[in-house]
Scaffold this active site. Sequence first.
Site, mmCIF file in Angstrom:
data_model
loop_
_atom_site.group_PDB
_atom_site.id
_atom_site.type_symbol
_atom_site.label_atom_id
_atom_site.label_comp_id
_atom_site.label_asym_id
_atom_site.label_seq_id
_atom_site.Cartn_x
_atom_site.Cartn_y
_atom_site.Cartn_z
ATOM 1 N N TYR A 51 14.185 42.470 -23.849
ATOM 2 C CA TYR A 51 12.720 42.484 -23.891
ATOM 3 C C TYR A 51 12.133 43.073 -22.618
ATOM 4 C CZ TYR A 51 13.651 38.835 -27.430
ATOM 5 O OH TYR A 51 14.128 38.106 -28.487
ATOM 6 N N HIS A 107 23.038 38.022 -27.840
ATOM 7 C CA HIS A 107 21.914 38.423 -28.672
ATOM 8 C C HIS A 107 22.306 38.889 -30.073
ATOM 9 C CE1 HIS A 107 17.557 39.965 -27.824
ATOM 10 N NE2 HIS A 107 17.635 39.314 -28.958
#
Length: 303
Positions: A51, A107
């Site tokens: 992010y 992730h």
Amino acid sequence: MPWETIKFNDGNVIPGIGFGTWKIPTGHTTVDQVDQAISVGFSHIDTAQAYRNEEEAGKAIRESGLSRNEIFITTKYSGLNGLGIEESIRNSLNNLGVQYIDLYLIHHPRLAVPDIPTAWQQMEGLRGAGLVKSIGVSNYAIKDLEILLASAKIKPAVNQIILHPYVWAQQEPLVKFCHDNGIAIEAYSPLIPVTTLPGGPVDKPVKNITKRLNATSDQVLLAWAKSKGAVILTTSSKKHRLEGYLAAGDIALTAEELKAIDEAGVAGGKKFTAQTVVRRFALVLFAGAVGFGICSYLGLDVL
């Protein structure tokens, strides 16, 4: 707060709802939105290396005035800049300005390089070193978890997955597998039926429930996800919506209402599978985190 904490298989606990920072623009926007979330009562902040806003999230957390044990921080190993797990966690700690991470996730299974068992062994080492309190995974399917569990010394505390009514039929076996193995579920994107796919079959039962409860559609969908035993991840730039999300912890749906939403989700989910969403998410994740080269290496088409 109305959202109860959930106990992990390692004895640690996580707030039942968290503020997610995916898609929030970096810079002051992230700082302001994380600050606002904390100010209305969120005590769980979810970010990730991909992010690219860990530093801003950390700044907002530090400026909140909360002590470290009053805030729960999740971040994720995203293969950013091609770095490995051990290097990446130290970068995350520096970015966030903390001594430890409450929950550290891989992730996506394709980031478990060179393989799932080896990557998980490295995650276990981070916990042993005191850099993280709990370790887990994100977007892992049953087959991925079976490989991991076959050699794991420490079970994943969490599997963070997409979860909303339109993917419930596909995700239910995975949710059951995780529950049977003591792995908590975190639900991201629970509001997709109203934010991205309005006008589908889920709208009718949700609207009927909003009338009975004098609640919003958002609140009903969060209550639905909570009923599946999941920790909720959600986000908004609007203060009143965040306040509504927190208030949704008090909402209880009847068995008939849950069944109606489930059935509507099946009816609308034929064109919207969890696998498709996770694959699209992976494309965005890898393209944003580690560039075209690693996408090709992982066998992903870059759209």
